[in-house]
Design an enzyme around this catalytic site. Sequence first.
Site, short mmCIF file in Angstrom:
data_model
loop_
_atom_site.label_atom_id
_atom_site.label_comp_id
_atom_site.label_asym_id
_atom_site.label_seq_id
_atom_site.Cartn_x
_atom_site.Cartn_y
_atom_site.Cartn_z
N LEU A 11 0.89 -1.16 0.00
CA LEU A 11 0.00 0.00 0.00
C LEU A 11 0.92 1.21 0.00
O LEU A 11 2.03 1.16 0.58
CB LEU A 11 -0.87 0.02 1.26
CG LEU A 11 -1.96 -1.05 1.37
CD1 LEU A 11 -2.67 -0.96 2.72
CD2 LEU A 11 -2.97 -0.93 0.23
N ASP A 12 0.49 2.29 -0.63
CA ASP A 12 1.31 3.50 -0.62
C ASP A 12 1.51 3.98 0.82
O ASP A 12 0.73 3.66 1.70
CB ASP A 12 0.63 4.62 -1.43
CG ASP A 12 0.51 4.27 -2.90
OD1 ASP A 12 1.26 3.38 -3.36
OD2 ASP A 12 -0.34 4.88 -3.57
N ARG A 13 2.52 4.81 1.00
CA ARG A 13 2.85 5.30 2.34
C ARG A 13 1.66 5.99 2.99
O ARG A 13 1.40 5.84 4.18
CB ARG A 13 4.03 6.26 2.22
CG ARG A 13 4.68 6.52 3.53
CD ARG A 13 5.92 7.37 3.33
NE ARG A 13 6.25 7.99 4.59
CZ ARG A 13 6.88 9.12 4.73
NH1 ARG A 13 7.28 9.77 3.66
NH2 ARG A 13 7.14 9.61 5.90
#
Length: 235
Positions: A102-104
């Site tokens: 998942l993106d940051r």
Amino acid sequence: MRIDKFMSDTGILSRKEAALAAKRGELLLDGEKIPSVSLHIDPEKQTITYRGTPIVYRAFTYIMLNKPAGYVSATDDKNLPYVTELLPEAERRQGLFPAGRLDRDTVGLMILTNDGALSHYLLSPKHHVEKKYRFEAEKPLSADAEVRFAEGMKIDGYVCKSAGLCLNPDRLGGVITLTEGKYHQIKRMLEALDNKITFLERITFGGIQLDETLPRGGFRYLTDEEVTLLKNNQI
Ligand code: URA
């Protein structure tokens, strides 16, 4: 399997700690003291107890984490906080890694496991495992958004697989269903609609739902039913 390996596989004790616990009489085999942790046991037929609690042997560990914003989906990073830092020592010892990124700034459901074969299966583009994301956008989505999602959005020359889009009445957010996972896929899909994601949360993964009782940054072991659900994706 050796008793010390059994214990370190469960993540409860390291091999050294298992030897100490056996010496102290805290670790028992079928209710009896253990002369040496090099002893081989059959976890199907024999019972190990640690401080009075029977230990269930699991070859692999499966954890649900409610990922907070600000953490990278990695097992190590020199500069940034990473998701496995959110786990206690016993779980960190087990070589867990995130099944998918998942993106940051994305929050929500992340599965951490040491089952490489299952993770590989779940992430393979061949297998179309479904994931749902709750999102909020900068402005209402355009009138053609549902059709374009269904037909397959074009992002930088790539035509995405048909995706689900279920919008709230104000069209400022809703739920997106994907069966693939390209880099920044949802953000790029919204950009292609001349819009911008302001909040993104994964709420399901391969039939598993984010446990709403978990605080951000909290984790729990998957139940046997949830592990079965994940594995059913392999059929
Ligand atoms: N799509 C994105 O853009 N980011 C994620 O973290 C997941 C899906």
